[in-house]
Design a protein around this motif. Structure first.
Motif, PDB file in Angstrom:
ATOM      1  N   LEU A  16      72.300  43.859  35.988  1.00 48.69           N
ATOM      2  CA  LEU A  16      72.358  42.536  36.625  1.00 48.69           C
ATOM      3  C   LEU A  16      71.608  41.515  35.775  1.00 48.69           C
ATOM      4  CD1 LEU A  16      71.829  42.999  40.462  1.00 48.69           C
ATOM      5  CD2 LEU A  16      73.723  41.877  39.309  1.00 48.69           C
ATOM      6  N   PHE A  20      72.441  37.541  33.147  1.00 45.50           N
ATOM      7  CA  PHE A  20      71.851  36.204  33.157  1.00 45.50           C
ATOM      8  C   PHE A  20      72.062  35.561  31.792  1.00 45.50           C
ATOM      9  CE2 PHE A  20      68.413  36.635  36.672  1.00 45.50           C
ATOM     10  CZ  PHE A  20      69.349  37.187  37.511  1.00 45.50           C
ATOM     11  N   LYS A  21      72.404  34.283  31.801  1.00 46.19           N
ATOM     12  CA  LYS A  21      72.583  33.596  30.523  1.00 46.19           C
ATOM     13  C   LYS A  21      71.317  32.840  30.177  1.00 46.19           C
ATOM     14  CE  LYS A  21      77.493  33.433  31.207  1.00 46.19           C
ATOM     15  NZ  LYS A  21      78.595  32.684  31.773  1.00 46.19           N
ATOM     16  N   SER A  22      71.252  32.361  28.931  1.00 47.80           N
ATOM     17  CA  SER A  22      70.009  31.730  28.452  1.00 47.80           C
ATOM     18  C   SER A  22      69.614  30.547  29.326  1.00 47.80           C
ATOM     19  CB  SER A  22      70.176  31.304  27.003  1.00 47.80           C
ATOM     20  OG  SER A  22      71.311  30.487  26.883  1.00 47.80           O
ATOM     21  N   GLY A  23      70.628  29.771  29.736  1.00 42.73           N
ATOM     22  CA  GLY A  23      70.333  28.615  30.576  1.00 42.73           C
ATOM     23  C   GLY A  23      69.729  29.000  31.912  1.00 42.73           C
ATOM     24  N   ASP A  24      70.163  30.157  32.425  1.00 39.59           N
ATOM     25  CA  ASP A  24      69.621  30.622  33.705  1.00 39.59           C
ATOM     26  C   ASP A  24      68.126  30.893  33.589  1.00 39.59           C
ATOM     27  OD1 ASP A  24      72.122  30.492  34.688  1.00 39.59           O
ATOM     28  OD2 ASP A  24      72.578  32.602  34.382  1.00 39.59           O
ATOM     29  N   LEU A  26      66.167  29.481  31.537  1.00 39.25           N
ATOM     30  CA  LEU A  26      65.500  28.166  31.432  1.00 39.25           C
ATOM     31  C   LEU A  26      65.281  27.569  32.820  1.00 39.25           C
ATOM     32  CD1 LEU A  26      64.615  26.070  29.242  1.00 39.25           C
ATOM     33  CD2 LEU A  26      66.774  24.941  29.705  1.00 39.25           C
ATOM     34  N   VAL A  27      66.344  27.597  33.638  1.00 38.00           N
ATOM     35  CA  VAL A  27      66.233  27.031  34.989  1.00 38.00           C
ATOM     36  C   VAL A  27      65.177  27.785  35.785  1.00 38.00           C
ATOM     37  CG1 VAL A  27      67.455  26.679  37.169  1.00 38.00           C
ATOM     38  CG2 VAL A  27      68.572  26.140  35.023  1.00 38.00           C
ATOM     39  N   MET A  28      65.172  29.132  35.645  1.00 36.44           N
ATOM     40  CA  MET A  28      64.197  29.930  36.379  1.00 36.44           C
ATOM     41  C   MET A  28      62.779  29.594  35.943  1.00 36.44           C
ATOM     42  SD  MET A  28      66.300  33.422  36.576  1.00 36.44           S
ATOM     43  CE  MET A  28      65.052  34.630  36.774  1.00 36.44           C
ATOM     44  N   PHE A  31      61.780  26.307  37.389  1.00 31.66           N
ATOM     45  CA  PHE A  31      61.537  26.463  38.825  1.00 31.66           C
ATOM     46  C   PHE A  31      60.163  27.082  39.062  1.00 31.66           C
ATOM     47  CE2 PHE A  31      64.297  26.564  42.718  1.00 31.66           C
ATOM     48  CZ  PHE A  31      63.269  26.797  43.606  1.00 31.66           C
ATOM     49  N   ILE A  32      59.849  28.135  38.291  1.00 30.55           N
ATOM     50  CA  ILE A  32      58.555  28.809  38.488  1.00 30.55           C
ATOM     51  C   ILE A  32      57.409  27.857  38.133  1.00 30.55           C
ATOM     52  CG2 ILE A  32      57.077  30.627  37.562  1.00 30.55           C
ATOM     53  CD1 ILE A  32      59.549  32.391  37.446  1.00 30.55           C
ATOM     54  N   LEU A  34      57.467  24.652  38.361  1.00 31.49           N
ATOM     55  CA  LEU A  34      57.380  23.680  39.467  1.00 31.49           C
ATOM     56  C   LEU A  34      56.587  24.263  40.633  1.00 31.49           C
ATOM     57  CD1 LEU A  34      58.607  20.913  40.560  1.00 31.49           C
ATOM     58  CD2 LEU A  34      60.178  22.367  41.802  1.00 31.49           C
ATOM     59  N   ILE A  35      56.911  25.530  40.988  1.00 34.17           N
ATOM     60  CA  ILE A  35      56.173  26.182  42.077  1.00 34.17           C
ATOM     61  C   ILE A  35      54.697  26.248  41.735  1.00 34.17           C
ATOM     62  CG2 ILE A  35      55.828  28.369  43.287  1.00 34.17           C
ATOM     63  CD1 ILE A  35      58.766  28.912  43.027  1.00 34.17           C
ATOM     64  N   ILE A  38      53.039  22.726  42.002  1.00 38.15           N
ATOM     65  CA  ILE A  38      52.935  22.253  43.385  1.00 38.15           C
ATOM     66  C   ILE A  38      51.892  23.058  44.139  1.00 38.15           C
ATOM     67  CG2 ILE A  38      54.189  22.248  45.577  1.00 38.15           C
ATOM     68  CD1 ILE A  38      56.476  20.992  44.183  1.00 38.15           C
TER      69      ILE A  38
ATOM     70  N   ASN B 107      76.380  28.647  28.516  1.00 37.97           N
ATOM     71  CA  ASN B 107      74.946  28.931  28.583  1.00 37.97           C
ATOM     72  C   ASN B 107      74.414  29.084  30.008  1.00 37.97           C
ATOM     73  OD1 ASN B 107      74.590  28.868  25.811  1.00 37.97           O
ATOM     74  ND2 ASN B 107      74.445  26.644  25.814  1.00 37.97           N
ATOM     75  N   PHE B 108      75.169  28.576  30.962  1.00 38.99           N
ATOM     76  CA  PHE B 108      74.671  28.647  32.342  1.00 38.99           C
ATOM     77  C   PHE B 108      75.635  29.456  33.197  1.00 38.99           C
ATOM     78  CE2 PHE B 108      72.722  24.919  30.599  1.00 38.99           C
ATOM     79  CZ  PHE B 108      71.452  24.937  31.117  1.00 38.99           C
ATOM     80  N   SER B 112      72.062  29.538  38.078  1.00 37.07           N
ATOM     81  CA  SER B 112      71.344  28.269  37.907  1.00 37.07           C
ATOM     82  C   SER B 112      71.722  27.285  38.998  1.00 37.07           C
ATOM     83  CB  SER B 112      71.666  27.653  36.551  1.00 37.07           C
ATOM     84  OG  SER B 112      71.391  28.569  35.545  1.00 37.07           O
ATOM     85  N   PHE B 151      63.311  30.208  45.714  1.00 39.77           N
ATOM     86  CA  PHE B 151      63.498  30.837  44.399  1.00 39.77           C
ATOM     87  C   PHE B 151      64.141  32.211  44.553  1.00 39.77           C
ATOM     88  CE2 PHE B 151      61.713  33.353  40.844  1.00 39.77           C
ATOM     89  CZ  PHE B 151      62.299  32.658  39.803  1.00 39.77           C
TER      90      PHE B 151
END
Lengths: 137, 170
Positions: A16, A20-24, A26-28, A31-32, A34-35, A38, B107-108, B112, B151
């Motif tokens: 699984l 995941f792709k490279s952009g995913d 990055l987004v994760m 997000f982390i 940001l958490i 905050i 890439n995404f 995401s 998340f």
């Protein structure tokens, strides 16, 4: 048998994660972070500078936490003793029955409060200037 | 007897079927106990993301809004604060999905998109809570808790949607 099951599960999870792709990632990561920021911003309370002592709804005085001192206050039931030491404060003696105020231990951060209801004494830590709360707002 | 004059086409039927699945999932989720009040997995959003990326954006909006309205009517929270929380969350995540609809597929992946949508959902709800329901900064103290759950469930839902989309198109 059980070990094989765990190994199988691990392999499935690995499969699984490989999808995941490279952009995913990055987004994760964003997000982390940001958490993290905050959480740091909202869950951190700064060290207080002063201790406010109140008796029966009247402010007895505001004292600096940066000292070593013992206050003895006479009130409804008897005398309570409050200790300021090493930038923190606590009740050390109280005439009340259940001694909740003593078991609260030390307080040092802004807006932390200990209240001794039977003896009608409360202490709370404040910063340099009074923080707004819902009561005076 | 009056004959119904509304004519439905296959697109309407599709929306109705998908919305029915979403409502059913929402109801099941409503009755599941949650360890922390207010934290929900949002499984119904899988259906909405699936609809948007399998069919088109407009169908997704229909399914999402029908889900919010029908679920609240069945549970009995229609026009109550809970309903407006649900609505604001849904609208915010729809907006985010609209912005990132044509994402770079190289890439995404949908993980995401799911993460961003769940973030938007929480932010939208917190705006409504802060402005209208509990107008006090103290409520923001809960934000980290909800962000962490967003998340986790964002990733899980994203993986499921990705799997649904790729398995059905083949």
């Amino acid at each position: 048998m059980k070990l094989a099951g765990i190994k199988n599960l691990m392999q499935k999870i690995l499969l699984l994660i490989k999808k995941f792709k490279s952009g995913d990632w990055l987004v994760m990561l964003l997000f982390i972070s940001l958490i993290f920021f905050i959480t740091k911003y909202y869950w951190e309370f700064p060290q207080g500078q002063y201790l406010k002592i109140e008796k029966n709804n009247e402010i007895i005085g505001t004292y600096s936490l940066n000292q070593k001192n013992t206050f003895i206050i006479d009130s409804l039931m008897g005398t309570s003793e409050i200790i300021i030491d090493n930038n923190r404060a606590r009740f050390s003696k109280s005439p009340c029955k259940k001694q909740y105020c003593i078991h609260q231990g030390w307080i040092k951060k802004i807006n932390q409060t200990i209240i001794c209801l039977p003896n009608q004494i409360s202490i709370s830590v404040i910063g340099n200037k009074e923080q707004f709360d819902s009561i005076n707002y | 007897m009056t004959q119904s004059t509304i004519k439905t086409n296959s697109n309407d039927h599709k929306i109705a079927k998908l919305a029915a699945i979403a409502v059913a999932i929402s109801l099941v989720e409503f009755f599941l106990p949650s360890p922390i009040p207010g934290v929900k997995p949002g499984i119904a959003n899988i259906i909405i993301l699936y609809t948007i990326f399998k069919f088109d954006y407009q169908t997704g909006v229909w399914v999402s809004l029908i889900r919010v309205f029908i679920t609240s009517i069945i549970i009995g929270t229609f026009l109550s604060p809970t309903f407006f929380l649900s609505l604001s969350g849904a609208l915010c995540s729809l907006l985010i999905v609209l912005i990132f609809k044509n994402y770079n597929k190289k890439n995404f992946s949908l993980i995401s998109i799911s993460l961003l949508a769940s973030l938007a959902h929480i932010v939208g709800q917190f705006i409504v809570v802060r402005v209208w329901i509990i107008p006090h900064d103290g409520i923001l103290y809960l934000l980290p808790l909800f962000l962490i759950s967003a998340f986790i469930f964002g990733i899980v839902n994203g993986i499921i949607v990705q799997k649904l989309i790729t398995s059905k198109t083949k």
